[in-house]
Design a protein around this motif. Sequence first.
Motif, mmCIF file in Angstrom:
data_model
loop_
_atom_site.group_PDB
_atom_site.id
_atom_site.type_symbol
_atom_site.label_atom_id
_atom_site.label_comp_id
_atom_site.label_asym_id
_atom_site.label_seq_id
_atom_site.Cartn_x
_atom_site.Cartn_y
_atom_site.Cartn_z
ATOM 1 N N CYS A 74 0.835 -1.202 0.000
ATOM 2 C CA CYS A 74 0.000 0.000 0.000
ATOM 3 C C CYS A 74 0.869 1.251 0.000
ATOM 4 O O CYS A 74 1.816 1.374 0.767
ATOM 5 C CB CYS A 74 -0.952 -0.006 1.196
ATOM 6 S SG CYS A 74 -0.164 0.170 2.795
ATOM 7 N N ASN A 109 -3.942 1.726 -6.247
ATOM 8 C CA ASN A 109 -5.163 1.002 -5.900
ATOM 9 C C ASN A 109 -5.009 -0.451 -6.324
ATOM 10 O O ASN A 109 -5.238 -0.806 -7.486
ATOM 11 C CB ASN A 109 -6.374 1.636 -6.588
ATOM 12 C CG ASN A 109 -6.729 2.974 -5.985
ATOM 13 O OD1 ASN A 109 -7.343 3.039 -4.932
ATOM 14 N ND2 ASN A 109 -6.333 4.053 -6.647
ATOM 15 N N TYR A 159 -15.110 -1.160 -0.569
ATOM 16 C CA TYR A 159 -13.860 -0.511 -0.975
ATOM 17 C C TYR A 159 -13.736 0.845 -0.308
ATOM 18 O O TYR A 159 -14.679 1.635 -0.290
ATOM 19 C CB TYR A 159 -13.759 -0.340 -2.496
ATOM 20 C CG TYR A 159 -12.336 -0.066 -2.933
ATOM 21 C CD1 TYR A 159 -11.460 -1.115 -3.153
ATOM 22 C CD2 TYR A 159 -11.861 1.238 -3.061
ATOM 23 C CE1 TYR A 159 -10.136 -0.882 -3.506
ATOM 24 C CE2 TYR A 159 -10.540 1.479 -3.413
ATOM 25 C CZ TYR A 159 -9.674 0.416 -3.634
ATOM 26 O OH TYR A 159 -8.368 0.646 -3.957
ATOM 27 N N PHE A 201 -11.911 4.219 -0.569
ATOM 28 C CA PHE A 201 -11.127 5.160 -1.362
ATOM 29 C C PHE A 201 -10.363 6.087 -0.412
ATOM 30 O O PHE A 201 -10.951 6.702 0.468
ATOM 31 C CB PHE A 201 -12.042 5.973 -2.269
ATOM 32 C CG PHE A 201 -12.735 5.168 -3.321
ATOM 33 C CD1 PHE A 201 -12.149 4.969 -4.561
ATOM 34 C CD2 PHE A 201 -13.976 4.588 -3.071
ATOM 35 C CE1 PHE A 201 -12.781 4.211 -5.536
ATOM 36 C CE2 PHE A 201 -14.617 3.831 -4.036
ATOM 37 C CZ PHE A 201 -14.023 3.640 -5.273
ATOM 38 N N PHE A 227 -15.675 -0.482 -7.607
ATOM 39 C CA PHE A 227 -14.571 0.467 -7.752
ATOM 40 C C PHE A 227 -14.781 1.367 -8.969
ATOM 41 O O PHE A 227 -14.652 2.590 -8.877
ATOM 42 C CB PHE A 227 -13.251 -0.301 -7.869
ATOM 43 C CG PHE A 227 -12.056 0.573 -8.078
ATOM 44 C CD1 PHE A 227 -11.392 1.149 -7.004
ATOM 45 C CD2 PHE A 227 -11.567 0.823 -9.364
ATOM 46 C CE1 PHE A 227 -10.289 1.965 -7.187
ATOM 47 C CE2 PHE A 227 -10.456 1.631 -9.563
ATOM 48 C CZ PHE A 227 -9.821 2.209 -8.467
ATOM 49 N N LYS A 270 -15.137 5.444 -8.547
ATOM 50 C CA LYS A 270 -13.779 5.990 -8.546
ATOM 51 C C LYS A 270 -13.728 7.469 -8.913
ATOM 52 O O LYS A 270 -13.026 8.254 -8.265
ATOM 53 C CB LYS A 270 -12.876 5.167 -9.471
ATOM 54 C CG LYS A 270 -13.305 5.145 -10.937
ATOM 55 C CD LYS A 270 -12.430 4.179 -11.738
ATOM 56 C CE LYS A 270 -12.883 4.115 -13.195
ATOM 57 N NZ LYS A 270 -12.087 3.117 -13.963
ATOM 58 N N LEU A 283 -8.415 -0.913 -11.031
ATOM 59 C CA LEU A 283 -8.134 -1.626 -9.783
ATOM 60 C C LEU A 283 -7.283 -2.853 -10.105
ATOM 61 O O LEU A 283 -7.679 -3.718 -10.882
ATOM 62 C CB LEU A 283 -9.437 -2.060 -9.113
ATOM 63 C CG LEU A 283 -9.273 -2.850 -7.801
ATOM 64 C CD1 LEU A 283 -8.583 -1.986 -6.729
ATOM 65 C CD2 LEU A 283 -10.632 -3.336 -7.296
#
Length: 345
Positions: free
Chosen positions: A204, A209, A234, A236, A327, A331, A342
């Motif tokens: 990460c 992503n 998810y 963000f 996603f 997004k 993703l």
Amino acid sequence: GTGSSILSALQDLFWLSKSKVEKQLQIISVLQWVLTFLIMGVACTLILMYILCTDCWAIAALYLAWLVFDWNTPKKGGRRSQWVRNWAIWRYFRDYFPIRLVKTHNLLTTRNYIFGYHPHGIMGLGAFCNFSTEATGVSQKFPGIRPYLATLAGNFRMPILRDYLMSGGICPVNRDSIDYILSKNGSGNAIIIVVGGAAESLNCTPGKNSVTLKNRKGFVKLALRHGADLVPVYSFGENEVYKQVIFEEGSWGRWVQKKFQKHIGFAPCIFHGRGLFSSNTWGLLPYSKPITTVVGEPITIPKIDNPSQKEVDFYHSIYVDSLIKLFDKYKSKFGLPETEVLEVN
């Protein structure tokens, strides 16, 4: 006249001071959680051992006796406290980033659920705030649903820390605990599993992503065994709050991290955020970047006592597709370009 100008200036000063106080409370609320995450378990263990060697040894002995008696409570749904979940400190925690919970579909109280939370980030700050506190209104958005955030079982062997975690509705991420909640605790339960775990935390970094999911199928098998619906989630911005040194595959750094992950259950990360007194210095505080957690549409899962690998693979593929669609749908709404993809590893 002059009097009104002075009054206006005093009002501006008052509101400025109030704003500064609120910002400091936000920093304190986040700092206490970071320290809890990093050192509370070890610190409480050492303090307990020290007390055993002092004239107050009886206090430590009584707590240890209670610990033995209460040892299996985390495996049986824990001991949540609505009072703790509603502490004002969590609202300051929420506002520091800020953190927001977005509901896309209703959840039936007659069903049980397994939420797959992505990505892990360094500390899973969005997962904690949204599902282990009431700061973002999870109980109001999903009435009748009891969320249980699953984390490393080793945390529940630490004195004091275990009780603190249980008060927020946090449970061990092991089969005994999950089986109990999904089979002996009625309906309306939602277990939140950070599917990527320690392996995902190693990758990460801001601007990236990616999720570790291709070979993570245990949660799907659990869902099939209990007939619990799967819900992709998810967050963000989860990867934006810390900067990390990423070790390449095959490097000595990655080798050490994987050894820790294999034998201890977590992977040590070299990361930093901002300093306590300035956002321009390095420190343990996360950067105040917005985190928006989107809870997707539940996937209806049949109850199969002994699911075959083919059945697990089938529902896993449906889950992966649902996560990617979630996603892609949100997004651009939360600051990512339409071209962002993703990455599923």
